[in-house]
Write a protein that holds these residues in place. Structure first.
Motif, PDB file in Angstrom:
ATOM      1  N   VAL B 333       0.882  -1.172   0.000  1.00 31.86           N
ATOM      2  CA  VAL B 333       0.000   0.000   0.000  1.00 31.86           C
ATOM      3  C   VAL B 333       0.918   1.219   0.000  1.00 31.86           C
ATOM      4  O   VAL B 333       1.518   1.548   1.018  1.00 31.86           O
ATOM      5  CB  VAL B 333      -0.919   0.017   1.237  1.00 31.86           C
ATOM      6  N   GLN B 402      -8.469   4.439   0.016  1.00 30.63           N
ATOM      7  CA  GLN B 402      -7.407   3.664   0.659  1.00 30.63           C
ATOM      8  C   GLN B 402      -7.883   2.242   0.940  1.00 30.63           C
ATOM      9  O   GLN B 402      -7.141   1.285   0.788  1.00 30.63           O
ATOM     10  CB  GLN B 402      -6.963   4.370   1.952  1.00 30.63           C
ATOM     11  N   LEU B 419       2.822  -1.445   4.450  1.00 27.05           N
ATOM     12  CA  LEU B 419       2.003  -0.243   4.466  1.00 27.05           C
ATOM     13  C   LEU B 419       2.887   0.983   4.621  1.00 27.05           C
ATOM     14  O   LEU B 419       3.721   1.032   5.520  1.00 27.05           O
ATOM     15  CB  LEU B 419       0.989  -0.286   5.620  1.00 27.05           C
ATOM     16  N   PRO B 422      -0.267   4.413   6.060  1.00 29.37           N
ATOM     17  CA  PRO B 422      -1.562   3.881   5.619  1.00 29.37           C
ATOM     18  C   PRO B 422      -2.743   4.788   5.890  1.00 29.37           C
ATOM     19  O   PRO B 422      -3.778   4.636   5.255  1.00 29.37           O
ATOM     20  CB  PRO B 422      -1.701   2.575   6.413  1.00 29.37           C
TER      21      PRO B 422
END
Lengths: 321, 504
Positions: B333, B402, B419, B422
């Motif tokens: 991410v 997200q 992440l 995040p």
């Protein structure tokens, strides 16, 4: 991709208008010409338009892949010429079987596309520059091979420019190409990858999509369609001219953008490109029928491109609010 | 609050199509005060400042400047009234000098020729007002982000701005840069400039703000003093109590190692080794530019590394190959979902499906039905709020966007989630939902390596903290024993002073 149609009961006419501006424009154009001149809506004239449109449209189908992937391919016209030339050259010097000549032509197109794609994907050249370089390199090679003279095409390539019964082969090739291109763009991993790469290269890469391979692939596709377009053109003339399809890249780009594709990538449709090519061909045809001078035709075509794309930009801006 | 506000938005409304984004909001800006706009993403903050800036004139309601009604129809009229907006995306030309940028659009001329001496003098005076020690002939592109922002503020002031709107000015700044910005804001307060300040960081509000206007769903909720307790601010903003900001459900950590990095080096990264076990959340803390993002990207295959190795569940992983990392069960991410995570014009379904598109295809054909089904399932499970799975993901709020990036990796069955910030730009309610996704990963035997600049998040959500400084891991703490001070002490260790203000 860019569709904003909202599901509601019944047919949302407004949304349809907003999403199909080019189609609406084409219909209005045809109606206007129908009223203006009785010669427009005749079978002979429509077949003529169909043949006119086929070369640009087939070339533009391939180009749509490159533009969807946020690239540009300026070499399409030159690649069309080289493919037709090499194919004809082999037929006339080596007396190859006709079908093979077409395959060779397509392979030449694919190879040119591969080189352009590799230059930009692995050589990091912007696609504009890579394809600009190929535009002159390939045109030069065409002149070298032909020594600046036309070469007669073989039977197979000539067939591409002939008729089957009453239907011209170019129109058949056009329809088949549209179906194949539309299918590849919308239903295969290759096509969907092109949309992702064009929409956001970095996000595509971080999702595991092989961005470089995608870039090379779309140029190969562009090359193949250009080659096909070039052979149709040569077939109609029964000879491959060294200056074949020169300047066609601009019409092909115009067709793609009139059809609603965005030069910044991620947006484009084969149906749109077909409509874009039809708009250009119908305008040229109509102006000819109305005996407008060729000089003024250029002015009109330019205005149409500006208006069509301006309309699209305006629509997108409103959607995003 | 003083009696004579400088600028008042009185019962302004704004609709886009059928959607009312601002409904009868009244906000005041006072000379020498910082008026904070607080609200979740989509609450209407940016629309409100665009009204003041003249980008979106209000549909109804009045704007009063010094008690007199004014019409702000475009950005030029806003500027003429002495209103300046500092957007998150700066309006500077990197290839031009500070002086050229400050005088852009109103270059001093003599006989039609640019008067360079006058131009430099104007710029010099503007910088002096902020006590900025910069040379006016420096190219703006050579400045750090924070200094560019200050140049933009200097430019606004040189146009005699009385109202300054700062849209999330601290979002991309380091702590020391933020202090420098706040010092400038305090000077401007003393000079009587009225300011509007937008920030997602509640701690900054108490530090720099005077009063807070809370917006929710386009409605004005309340004006409260800036020293209001954070929990109360959150309650006003979200409209409900948030039981727990950090709902970490710790799981038993297995003895095996799921993700292992050995002696990884590239660029600034120097011999990084770390292990993450199933069920574990390991946080990467450190200052901006410490190498956290570089490390995450190298592990994810986004960037190459020169030496070292990465193994997932014991199997070695090829470097610089995102597809291989995806197959091995890594999900990434990225730091900036807009530029790195999402194809904004593509649909929610397509964005969720990118990591599984090739692997689920047959003979090169996309499995359209399956892709759609998987996207719908995951969107429901992650409670992604949207009208339809086919709508462009651009139109979703930051938090839901997200969640879609998380959804991509959930769909791909990733076991190791990397992440990078995040919850950056995600509002409070959605943050908690993202934390719950992290819990879901660890409870199903996966693990998480999370780079975060927000220490409360590091302390609240991780099991173990690795602190980075200048491309090395300089400390390791069990979260149970960690404090913000301990982490910061490790984060600044070995840091040479000049690096802090360097070009991050």
């Amino acid at each position: 991709m860019s569709s904003v149609a909202i599901k509601s009961k019944g047919f949302d006419f407004k949304a349809f208008l907003a999403n199909n501006g080019a189609l609406v424009g084409l219909v209005i154009l045809c109606l206007a010409l129908f009223i203006a001149t009785p010669r427009f809506l005749t079978a002979a004239n429509l077949v003529n338009v169909g043949i006119q449109v086929s070369t640009i449209a087939v070339m533009a189908f391939g180009l749509t892949f490159v533009i969807v992937a946020a690239g540009i391919d300026l070499s399409v016209g030159s690649v069309a010429a080289l493919s037709a030339m090499v194919s004809s050259y082999w037929v006339s010097t080596a007396a190859l079987p006709g079908g093979l000549a077409i395959v060779i032509g397509l392979l030449v197109g694919a190879a040119c596309g591969w080189v352009t794609g590799a230059m930009s994907a692995y050589g990091k050249l912007p696609t504009f520059i890579a394809s600009l370089a190929m535009l002159t390199i390939v045109r030069g090679l065409t002149l070298v091979i032909s020594d600046g003279r036309p070469i007669p095409t073989g039977d197979a390539v000539s067939f591409l420019g002939s008729d089957v019964g009453v239907i011209p082969v170019p129109i058949i090739v056009l329809v088949l190409s549209a179906i194949v291109a539309g299918f590849v763009l919308n239903y295969t991993v290759i096509g969907k990858n092109a949309f992702a790469v064009g929409g956001n290269t970095e996000a595509a890469r971080l999702s595991g999509i092989p961005v470089k391979r995608v870039l090379v692939t779309v140029f190969v596709i562009s090359g193949i369609f250009s080659a096909l377009s070039g052979m149709i053109l040569a077939g109609r003339l029964d000879s491959a001219q060294p200056t074949l399809a020169s300047g066609y890249e601009l019409d092909a780009i115009a067709a793609v953008v009139i059809g609603g594709a965005s030069l910044s990538g991620g947006v484009g449709r084969i149906s749109g490109t077909l409509i874009g090519a039809l708009v250009l061909a119908v305008i040229r045809n109509g102006l000819n029928l109305l005996s407008v001078s060729a000089f003024w035709q250029q002015v009109v075509i330019g205005l149409v491109i500006a208006i069509a794309v301006g309309f699209d930009v305006f629509r997108r801006k409103n959607v995003k609010h | 609050m003083s009696k004579n506000p400088l600028l008042v938005l009185e019962k302004v409304c704004k609709s886009f199509g059928a959607i009312q984004v601002i409904n009868e909001v009244t906000v005041e800006v006072h000379a020498g005060k910082v008026s904070v706009l607080l609200g979740e993403n989509g609450a209407g903050k940016s629309t409100l400042i665009k009204m003041i800036a003249g980008v979106h004139p209000p549909d109804s309601g009045r704007i009063l400047l010094d008690g007199e009604e004014v019409k702000i129809t475009d950005t030029k009229s806003s500027e003429a009234l002495g209103i300046a907006t500092i957007h998150q995306e700066l309006n500077l030309v990197p290839s031009m000098t500070i002086a050229e940028n400050i005088t852009l659009g109103r270059v001093p001329r003599r006989f039609g020729i640019i008067n360079r001496r006058e131009m430099r003098a104007v710029a010099r005076a503007a910088l002096d007002r902020l006590d900025l020690d910069l040379h006016v002939d420096t190219l703006v592109g050579e400045l750090g982000l924070a200094q560019q922002q200050l140049v933009e503020i200097a430019k606004a002031l040189s146009m005699d701005a009385r109202v300054l709107i700062l849209d999330e000015p601290t979002a991309a700044l380091t702590n020391s840069e933020i202090s420098q910005l706040f010092a400038v804001i305090n000077q401007l307060k003393a000079k009587g400039v009225g300011m509007v300040f937008i920030s997602h960081h509640l701690d900054e509000i108490a530090e720099i703000g005077d009063f807070v206007n809370v917006l929710r769903d386009g409605q004005f909720i309340a004006t409260v003093p800036a020293d209001t307790h954070e929990n109360e601010l959150v309650r006003l903003m979200v409209g409900r109590e948030i039981d727990e900001q950090f709902p970490r459900a710790r799981t038993d950590v297995a003895d095996t190692v799921l993700l292992s990095v050995k002696d990884l080096s590239v660029g600034m990264l120097n011999n990084i080794s770390l292990d993450v076990r199933p069920g574990e959340v390991v946080a990467l803390a450190g200052l901006m530019g410490a190498g956290r993002t570089e490390l995450i990207r190298a592990i994810a295959g986004a960037d190459a590394y020169t030496s070292g190795s990465v193994t997932v569940a014991g199997a070695p992983l090829a470097g610089h190959d995102v597809a291989a990392a995806t197959r091995a069960g890594i999900g990434h991410v990225p730091e900036d979902r807009k530029t790195q995570g999402l194809v904004l014009d593509a649909s929610v379904a397509e964005n969720i499906g990118y990591a599984t598109m090739a692997s689920s295809s047959k003979l090169g054909l996309v499995d359209r039905k399956g892709q759609r089904k998987r996207a719908e399932d995951i969107a429901a499970r992650l409670r992604i709020r949207m009208g339809s799975i086919d709508q462009p993901i651009r139109s979703l709020s930051g938090g839901n966007q997200q969640k879609a990036v998380f959804g991509r990796w959930f769909t791909a069955g990733s076991k190791v989630l990397l992440l990078d910030e995040p919850t950056r730009g995600v509002d409070v309610g959605a943050k908690v939902e993202i934390y719950e996704l992290i819990n879901e990963i660890t409870s199903s035997g996966g693990c998480v390596l999370m780079a975060s600049s927000e220490l409360p998040e590091v302390l609240g959500m991780s099991d173990r903290v690795l602190v980075m400084s200048q491309g090395r891991i300089t400390g390791e703490l069990l979260t149970a024993e960690a404090t913000q001070d301990k982490i910061m002490a490790m984060a600044v260790s070995n840091v040479h002073r000049e690096n802090e203000s360097g070009n991050n």
